[in-house]
Motif scaffolding. Structure first.
Motif, short mmCIF file in Angstrom:
data_model
loop_
_atom_site.label_atom_id
_atom_site.label_comp_id
_atom_site.label_asym_id
_atom_site.label_seq_id
_atom_site.Cartn_x
_atom_site.Cartn_y
_atom_site.Cartn_z
N GLU A 146 -3.52 16.14 47.35
CA GLU A 146 -2.57 15.17 46.71
C GLU A 146 -1.12 15.39 47.50
N ALA A 147 -0.49 14.40 47.12
CA ALA A 147 1.14 14.35 47.83
C ALA A 147 1.68 15.59 47.65
N GLN A 148 2.18 16.00 48.91
CA GLN A 148 2.89 17.13 48.92
C GLN A 148 4.17 17.01 49.98
N TRP A 149 5.26 17.58 49.57
CA TRP A 149 6.48 17.43 50.36
C TRP A 149 7.04 18.83 50.55
N LEU A 150 7.84 19.14 51.48
CA LEU A 150 8.61 20.45 51.68
C LEU A 150 9.56 20.29 50.64
N PRO A 151 9.81 21.63 50.32
CA PRO A 151 11.46 21.66 49.14
C PRO A 151 12.61 21.19 49.76
N PRO A 152 13.38 20.96 48.85
CA PRO A 152 14.66 20.61 49.25
C PRO A 152 15.36 21.60 49.91
N ARG A 153 16.56 21.43 50.70
CA ARG A 153 17.11 22.53 51.25
C ARG A 153 18.31 22.96 50.61
N ASN A 154 18.05 23.95 49.57
CA ASN A 154 18.89 24.67 48.72
C ASN A 154 18.45 26.13 48.67
N ALA A 155 18.96 27.12 47.98
CA ALA A 155 18.81 28.40 48.18
C ALA A 155 17.77 28.66 46.71
N SER A 156 17.75 27.81 45.81
CA SER A 156 16.93 28.19 44.54
C SER A 156 15.54 27.95 44.81
N THR A 157 15.14 26.97 45.89
CA THR A 157 13.83 26.45 46.02
C THR A 157 13.38 26.76 47.28
N ARG A 158 14.07 27.53 48.28
CA ARG A 158 13.76 27.73 49.49
C ARG A 158 13.05 29.11 49.57
N LEU A 161 7.92 5.33 62.09
CA LEU A 161 7.75 6.97 61.82
C LEU A 161 6.98 7.67 62.90
N GLU A 162 7.58 8.94 63.13
CA GLU A 162 7.15 9.70 64.34
C GLU A 162 7.15 11.12 63.63
N VAL A 163 6.06 11.83 63.80
CA VAL A 163 5.79 13.16 63.23
C VAL A 163 5.22 13.81 64.29
N SER A 201 10.29 10.91 53.38
CA SER A 201 9.39 9.94 54.09
C SER A 201 8.29 10.71 54.84
N ILE A 202 8.52 11.61 55.25
CA ILE A 202 7.56 12.84 55.64
C ILE A 202 6.86 13.70 54.84
N PRO A 203 5.78 13.72 54.71
CA PRO A 203 5.21 14.67 53.87
C PRO A 203 4.77 15.88 54.43
N ARG A 204 4.27 16.76 53.62
CA ARG A 204 4.04 18.24 54.12
C ARG A 204 2.69 18.11 54.81
N LEU A 205 2.49 19.00 55.82
CA LEU A 205 1.05 19.33 56.56
C LEU A 205 0.43 20.28 55.75
N GLN A 206 -0.63 19.81 55.37
CA GLN A 206 -1.51 20.75 54.49
C GLN A 206 -2.61 21.03 55.38
N GLY A 207 -2.74 22.51 55.32
CA GLY A 207 -3.84 23.09 56.32
C GLY A 207 -3.36 24.20 57.19
N LEU A 230 6.12 20.26 62.12
CA LEU A 230 5.86 20.17 60.67
C LEU A 230 5.14 21.29 60.22
N ALA A 231 4.37 21.89 60.92
CA ALA A 231 3.31 23.12 60.43
C ALA A 231 4.52 24.37 60.26
N ASP A 232 5.54 24.31 61.05
CA ASP A 232 6.50 25.40 60.83
C ASP A 232 7.79 25.04 60.16
N GLY A 233 7.71 23.87 59.47
CA GLY A 233 9.09 23.43 58.77
C GLY A 233 9.09 23.97 57.42
N THR A 234 10.30 24.05 56.88
CA THR A 234 10.71 24.95 55.67
C THR A 234 11.46 23.85 54.78
#
Length: 888
Positions: free
Chosen positions: A452-464, A225-227, A371-377, A232-236
């Motif tokens: 707590e565990a957080q992930w970025l939202p999936p890639r669709n219009a309803s949750t982005r 795993l490589e992050v 597999s890659i979580p969201r960066l909190q902070g 990740l800070a600018d990920g959507t």
């Protein structure tokens, strides 16, 4: 804080072999101390000491030196015992059990308790990180990472004298190289299978996971795993590529300055909830980030981790379903956590054999939601204005203490409770994050909200198209300084070190010394406030607690040379050596022994006979205070550079000038100028070293006078207690010390004779006591006595049962005693009346006078007297028993 008992370990001091573990490497022997220390300070943290039980691994230059401290101590004690016996010594008085240090080759001698481990590294070793199972050692330079497969202790103590060459693996031979970013932290993942997952964090904010396997060489070449945290800070969305860029040409980005990593840290394996899988990253500019959950592809949780996460996720979903104000983002996060837990619950764990015969459950990392979580902070620090740091101050290290396990919620409704460790009894239910800066300031922050565990939202219009997430925050509970303003240097790199006695204590190591910090004074009080249901006056209580309760901060060691760079303090605690902290300068060890609870108990037992009349134990008078050892400057033992320079001149192009008279010329001026520069620098260092040695000797005289004064005070107290002081104060009795000792010996001899005589008399009396069985008559008499006692005193068993029964029996006995006394008085009155009537009338009684023989009369009188004596004895017994009952 623990009390320092000693600052010295003789088996680690020069000229003993244990001191060779901490001497400079060959390539740094010729460098001045100031240059070597400044070079060490500018390259990152100095964690060059690791341990496995009593075994210690010390990095010096490009080699690792192994030593067993217990064996070194035993060998030194054996040598000291042999020193007193001439038969075990050589002719010059030296011990032949150790080899002599070779000054020509500057090689570390091999022998019992120590050995050299050769490494394939190409530069100086900066960090040693041992794995949780103590079978692997991560060796870090400024840019490279190597893993050493540690052999068993028996292989290191086999008696071989050649340097040991274990198996080394290079981690990321094309990733961690000198042409790329430096490695700031290498962490063994607390949830890795058998402690085999290594997490490396580079300065350019790239996190890599390496699941190492000795049978798979590819596991050391490619991370699982490589992050890239900047991406990740600018990920959507989850579908983006967050891997590190492979191109060497990099454009300018503000993130290169704002996200320059200083250190990273995991919480302990036994922490609660998401804490063991949360990576905390501290940036040099002051920002703090969290990455949760960061798991290897195959991971091994503790038994209570998955059930506790299931309970917390279920409670959160139940709360959101009944909360009308819940946002869409919160519901999406709860849905993602539920998917993650569902994927985990559907797995069937694999069972593997652990290192100590334990069975380990192995799970696969859930693939949903990703597999890659969201960066909190970055976390917002609630810092008071007076505690804000300067813009030029950088963060250097981070230390995380995970929250305690919440077994109450986990076992709710069950008939039994889980076993709670001793560390969890007085622990906090929130995580503690400690930040350390170059100025020596430590910020103790509390994660009140909980990561707590957080992930970025999936890639669709309803949750982005979610609104911006609220900025997480950390509550700065306490801030304190470990350095004085005069001790601050901009290029210093202070580090944290764990303590072995409690999880809420640690050490801060910097160039100015070692500081012990304990958070225990306010941990239990804060936990009681957090668990209390009463909200009345909560702000007042918290404010009072923050202002009143402070952490224990104490400087336990200050080096004598300010330019020395100390290795990170390493805490030990074993039955063979005790509790101590080990560090090292560039040439000498630094060790501090603490008083253990066992030694404190023994001291209390020894002080018990010295109790005063009021039952209080006086505190012993400290005759001497432990102080750090003084090591003369190595300048005094360093060879001069002038002879090699002269030899170089004799072989250079200026060789003719060395064989003729001195003449005024440009070449002669160059020789004299260069020679003056060499001599002046050496003379200046020698003057400073000699001046320091003179000041220390001068201070030693004052310390010796102070110790003599304290010894005199102790002597006066002893004489006062023994009563010899008053006899000496009188001029009439001028008795010498020898006479006093002889008199005391004579008194003790007389006392011993009296005790021996008493023991002999007791032995004779015990020998005369017969051990034969009772005869039938004696048994009948004893039964009669018991019956009589029962008829008079009542049943003793009933008397012992309750107090009321004792009082009733006492009343019966008293009543019977009074009846006997009244009958006796009535009989005495009747006898007196008969005697008086016979004496007054002088006439014969109307009753017929019976002539009773004198023998029968004497027998009857004897019987009456015996009955009276017996009755008197019984009355006395009843009286004594009544007195005892009244006392009780």
């Amino acid at each position: 804080m623990p009390k320092i008992r000693s600052f010295s370990a003789p088996w680690l001091q020069e000229p003993n072999p244990g001191h060779k573990l901490f001497e400079q490497a060959e390539e740094t022997n010729r460098l001045p101390a100031s240059i070597a220390s400044s070079r060490n300070a500018s390259q990152g943290p100095n964690r060059t000491i690791a341990h496995r039980g009593n075994e210690v691994f010390v990095a010096r230059g490009r080699e690792i030196r192994w030593g067993d401290l217990a064996d070194l101590k035993d060998a030194w004690e054996a040598q000291q015992s042999r020193t007193g016996s001439a038969s075990h010594l050589n002719g010059d008085g030296s011990d032949s059990s150790f080899e002599v240090y070779d000054e020509e080759t500057s090689r570390l001698p091999q022998g019992p308790g120590y050995r050299v481990i050769k490494t394939p590294v190409a530069s100086e070793i900066r960090q040693l990180v041992i794995s949780p199972n103590k079978d692997q050692l991560a060796v870090l330079t400024s840019h490279t990472v190597h893993v050493c497969m540690l052999p068993d202790t028996s292989h290191l103590t086999s008696g071989e004298t050649a340097p040991f060459k274990p198996k080394f693996w290079t981690v990321g031979p094309t990733t961690h190289v000198t042409s790329k970013s430096a490695v700031v932290s290498a962490l063994w993942h607390p949830l890795g299978v058998n402690g085999s997952c290594l997490v490396t964090v580079t300065e350019d904010a790239v996190v890599r996971e390496w699941e190492l396997s000795t049978i798979d060489r590819w596991s050391f070449d490619t991370p699982t795993l490589e992050v890239d945290l900047k991406k990740l800070a600018d990920g959507t969305s989850l579908d983006q590529d967050f891997g590190a860029s492979t191109s060497t040409n990099k454009a300018f980005s503000p993130d290169d300055f704002d996200m320059k990593v200083a250190s990273a840290c995991f919480a302990s394996r036994n922490s609660n909830g998401w804490a063991p899988m949360t990576l905390w990253v501290a940036m040099a500019e002051g920002d703090v980030y969290a990455l949760c959950p960061l798991l290897p592809r195959r991971w091994s949780p503790p038994p209570t981790l998955i059930p506790s996460l299931s309970v917390s996720v279920a409670q959160k979903i139940e709360t959101l379903e009944t909360d009308p104000e819940a946002t869409r983002e919160e519901k999406l996060l709860a849905k993602q956590q539920l998917e993650w837990m569902a994927d985990l619950d559907n797995q069937e764990p694999k069972l593997l054999d652990g290192p100590y015969g334990e069975v380990t459950e192995v799970y696969s990392r859930p693939s949903r939601p990703g597999s890659i979580p969201r960066l909190q902070g970055p976390f917002e620090l609630a810092v008071a204005p007076q505690d804000e740091q300067d813009d030029e101050v950088e963060l250097k290290d981070i230390f995380v203490i995970g929250a305690k396990r919440n077994t109450a919620d986990l076992m709710m409704g069950e008939d039994f409770e889980l076993y709670a460790d001793d560390d969890d009894k007085d622990s906090l239910s929130v995580s503690v994050i400690c930040l350390l800066s170059t100025s020596g300031q430590v910020k103790v922050c509390l994660d009140i909200d909980g990561v707590e565990a957080q992930w970025l939202p999936p890639r669709n219009a309803s949750t982005r198209a979610f609104p911006d997430q609220a900025i997480p925050s950390l509550l700065v509970f306490h801030t304190f300084d470990t350095l004085k303003p005069a001790e601050m240097t901009p290029d210093s790199w202070p580090v944290f070190s764990e303590d072995v006695t409690t999880r809420y204590a640690f050490y801060v190591t910097h160039a100015a010394g070692i500081t012990y910090v304990s958070l225990a004074p306010w941990v239990s009080l804060l936990e009681s406030e957090l668990q209390s249901d009463s909200e009345a006056g909560a702000d007042f209580r918290f404010d009072l607690m923050v202002k009143g309760q402070r952490a224990e901060v104490d400087r336990i060691y200050t080096p004598q040379h300010a330019q020395n760079v100390l290795a990170a303090a390493t805490a030990f605690k074993s039955s063979d050596l005790g509790h101590f902290v080990l560090s090292a300068t560039h040439n000498d060890p630094v060790i501090m022994f603490f008083d253990t609870p066992e030694s404190e108990l023994m001291s209390d037992r020894q002080e018990t006979p010295m109790s005063t009349e009021h039952g209080e134990t006086p505190e012993p008078l400290t005759v001497w205070e432990p102080r750090p050892l003084f090591h003369p400057s190595e300048v005094l033992s360093r060879p001069s550079t002038l002879p090699p320079w002269v030899d170089a001149l004799r072989t250079s192009r200026k060789r003719p000038l060395m064989q003729q008279e001195v003449r005024l010329s440009v070449a002669t001026l160059e020789i004299f100028t260069e020679g003056h520069r060499l001599v002046s620098s050496e003379v200046f260092e020698l003057n400073n070293a000699v001046a320091e040695l003179f000041r220390k000797c001068e201070a030693l005289t004052y310390e010796l006078k102070e110790q003599i004064t304290k010894v005199y005070e102790v002597n006066q107290r002893i004489e006062t207690i023994s009563g010899e002081g008053e006899s000496r104060s009188t001029k009439e009795q001028n008795i010498s010390e020898e006479m006093l000792v002889r008199n005391r010996i004579d008194v003790m001899k007389v006392r011993q004779e009296n005790l021996a005589r008493r023991v002999e008399n007791l032995r004779k009396r015990l020998g005369q006591v017969s051990t034969r069985e009772l005869s039938d008559k004696e048994k009948a008499w004893a039964e009669e006595v018991r019956n009589l006692a029962g008829s008079i005193l009542g049943d003793e068993e009933e008397e012992e049962d309750t107090t009321s029964a004792s009082i009733s029996t006492a009343g019966k006995s008293l009543k019977r005693f009074e009846e006997v006394q009244s009958l006796r008085d009535a009989l005495f009155e009747q006898a007196q009346q008969l005697q008086s009537t016979d004496s007054v009338d002088g006439t014969a009684s109307p009753m017929p006078v019976m002539k009773i023989p004198s023998e029968i009369r004497k027998q009857k009188v004897a019987q009456v007297m015996s009955l009276l004596d017996r009755e008197t004895a019984l009355v006395e017994a009843v009286k004594s028993r009544l007195e005892k009952l009244s006392i009780e």
